[in-house]
Design a protein around this motif. Sequence first.
Motif, PDB file in Angstrom:
ATOM      1  N   LYS A   1       2.331   1.872  -3.490  1.00 21.60           N
ATOM      2  CA  LYS A   1       1.343   2.401  -4.437  1.00 21.60           C
ATOM      3  C   LYS A   1       0.935   3.827  -4.093  1.00 21.60           C
ATOM      4  CE  LYS A   1      -1.067  -1.526  -4.010  1.00 21.60           C
ATOM      5  NZ  LYS A   1      -2.107  -2.578  -4.183  1.00 21.60           N
ATOM      6  N   ASP A   2       0.751   4.097  -2.811  1.00 17.71           N
ATOM      7  CA  ASP A   2       0.385   5.455  -2.402  1.00 17.71           C
ATOM      8  C   ASP A   2       1.497   6.449  -2.732  1.00 17.71           C
ATOM      9  OD1 ASP A   2      -2.015   4.543  -1.484  1.00 17.71           O
ATOM     10  OD2 ASP A   2      -1.468   4.580   0.654  1.00 17.71           O
TER      11      ASP A   2
ATOM     12  N   SER B   1       3.762  11.008  -8.548  1.00 15.47           N
ATOM     13  CA  SER B   1       3.440  11.145  -9.977  1.00 15.47           C
ATOM     14  C   SER B   1       2.793  12.482 -10.302  1.00 15.47           C
ATOM     15  CB  SER B   1       2.507  10.015 -10.416  1.00 15.47           C
ATOM     16  OG  SER B   1       3.177   8.781 -10.424  1.00 15.47           O
ATOM     17  N   GLN B   2       2.194  13.119  -9.317  1.00 24.13           N
ATOM     18  CA  GLN B   2       1.560  14.414  -9.549  1.00 24.13           C
ATOM     19  C   GLN B   2       2.571  15.531  -9.779  1.00 24.13           C
ATOM     20  OE1 GLN B   2      -1.623  15.263  -6.616  1.00 24.13           O
ATOM     21  NE2 GLN B   2      -1.357  13.168  -5.902  1.00 24.13           N
TER      22      GLN B   2
ATOM     23  N   GLU C   1       0.932   7.655 -18.862  1.00 19.51           N
ATOM     24  CA  GLU C   1       0.483   9.049 -18.747  1.00 19.51           C
ATOM     25  C   GLU C   1       1.599  10.048 -19.019  1.00 19.51           C
ATOM     26  OE1 GLU C   1      -1.120   9.360 -14.840  1.00 19.51           O
ATOM     27  OE2 GLU C   1      -2.756   7.934 -15.210  1.00 19.51           O
TER      28      GLU C   1
ATOM     29  N   ASP D   1       1.501   7.184  -6.454  1.00 22.70           N
ATOM     30  CA  ASP D   1       0.377   8.084  -6.745  1.00 22.70           C
ATOM     31  C   ASP D   1       0.709   9.529  -6.394  1.00 22.70           C
ATOM     32  OD1 ASP D   1      -1.651   6.708  -7.966  1.00 22.70           O
ATOM     33  OD2 ASP D   1      -2.593   6.044  -6.106  1.00 22.70           O
ATOM     34  N   ASP D   2       1.265   9.702  -5.211  1.00 22.24           N
ATOM     35  CA  ASP D   2       1.566  11.047  -4.721  1.00 22.24           C
ATOM     36  C   ASP D   2       2.643  11.721  -5.566  1.00 22.24           C
ATOM     37  OD1 ASP D   2       1.624  13.259  -2.817  1.00 22.24           O
ATOM     38  OD2 ASP D   2       3.521  12.400  -2.137  1.00 22.24           O
TER      39      ASP D   2
ATOM     40  N   LYS E   1       0.833  -1.211   0.000  1.00 24.12           N
ATOM     41  CA  LYS E   1       0.000   0.000   0.000  1.00 24.12           C
ATOM     42  C   LYS E   1       0.858   1.248   0.000  1.00 24.12           C
ATOM     43  CE  LYS E   1      -3.894   2.227   2.366  1.00 24.12           C
ATOM     44  NZ  LYS E   1      -3.298   3.568   2.290  1.00 24.12           N
TER      45      LYS E   1
ATOM     46  N   TYR F   1      -0.441  -2.215  -9.329  1.00 26.95           N
ATOM     47  CA  TYR F   1      -0.599  -0.776  -9.569  1.00 26.95           C
ATOM     48  C   TYR F   1      -0.957  -0.498 -11.024  1.00 26.95           C
ATOM     49  CZ  TYR F   1       0.288   4.227  -9.555  1.00 26.95           C
ATOM     50  OH  TYR F   1       0.145   5.591  -9.677  1.00 26.95           O
TER      51      TYR F   1
END
Length: 407
Positions: free
Chosen positions: A50-51, A57-58, A141, A54-55, A47, A84
């Motif tokens: 993956k978190d 990647s912004q 992306e 996510d964070d 977790k 993921y």
Amino acid sequence: MKAAIITIGDEILIGQIVDTNSAWMAGKLTDAGFEVEEVQSIGDNAKQIKDTIDDISQRVDVILMTGGLGPTKDDITKKTLCEYFGTSLIFDNSVLSNIENVISNFTNLNELTRNQAYVPKDCTVIQNEVGTAPITWFDYEDKVLVSMPGVPHEMRYVMENEIIPRLKNKYDPKEYLKRIFIVKGYTESALAMYIADWEDNLPEGFGLAYLPSLGLMKLRLFVRGEEHLATLEKETKKLYGLLGEAILADRDITPEKILGERLFEKGLTLATAESCTGGNIAHMITSIPGSSNYFKGTIVSYANEVKTNILHVSQNSLDRFGAVSEAVAMEMAKGVQEVLNVDCSIATTGIAGPDGGSETKPVGTVWICTTYKNKQIAKEYHFGKYREANIMRASNAGILQLISMLE
């Protein structure tokens, strides 16, 4: 282009190992023209992995990850990346062939090692030519995520030979231009005040970083884009005009390497006589490849009987002035010069701490004598209360003192 580094492993978080990967990777990415936005170390937790992706990647275009790719149950990175990116593991015969080639001279292939040939279906696989865990490259992306082994020599090999070239080809980042200056004789604040006018008037886009170390200052002048090369050289000349001989070197180099180059150029030999530094100066000097051309050895004269019996320090000097004194430092330097038949010597005697100081000679008091043929210079230094810092400061001071003599 902005990049981030994630190092994975519980062993990092509990202090079992030191994360050297991120510092090395950040340096290579910077030199390649990427801006490293952040570095994070996280545990072997799906977790959290993956978190964190996510964070981050912004904010960045490239994420480089190391760790968690081994054959054991705690190595979960590959499986987590499949979750993921919504893909699955498939067996890759080319990875198996690479694994067999890597281990052929060392061991037999067992089931756990064979299982490392399973890779995420939707990724670009990069073979690990120096290890068994493959490298996986994900395009998503308009971003890139690369997962590499945490074993330092494996990561470094693939970074230099595969990852950096591929990233530069994909993004064509602006070249990072820099000049490193090794400066002596200033504290950080004193140096900043002295060059304040020059720093305040640097052209737009230029930056200056101060990197203090024990007894030295390192300045990094930098800018992005090769179109600024001529201006960079112009600002470098201005800084030389301000600091002159206080600049020991204009490249990223250690004092011991500078000393070694001076000795080699002049055809001189060196030995050390060390009390409070305990052989650390000799260790620093011999860490440089080729030091056998100029360094003959050291005598660690921690006890007074070693000073008298081997270095021929007089008992009268010890009784009259004490071991931490100008007279003893000078006799130590002369003694090791004669015993080991060298041109130059460095001698240290002091109180490293945390105990052993007095009102007249507090902890951190160190006498250093350097000898160059028939000339001697002895200086008293007052460093501080902390043992490790005092040893390092005394070591650097001794090396710098001899460099000054040679110049």
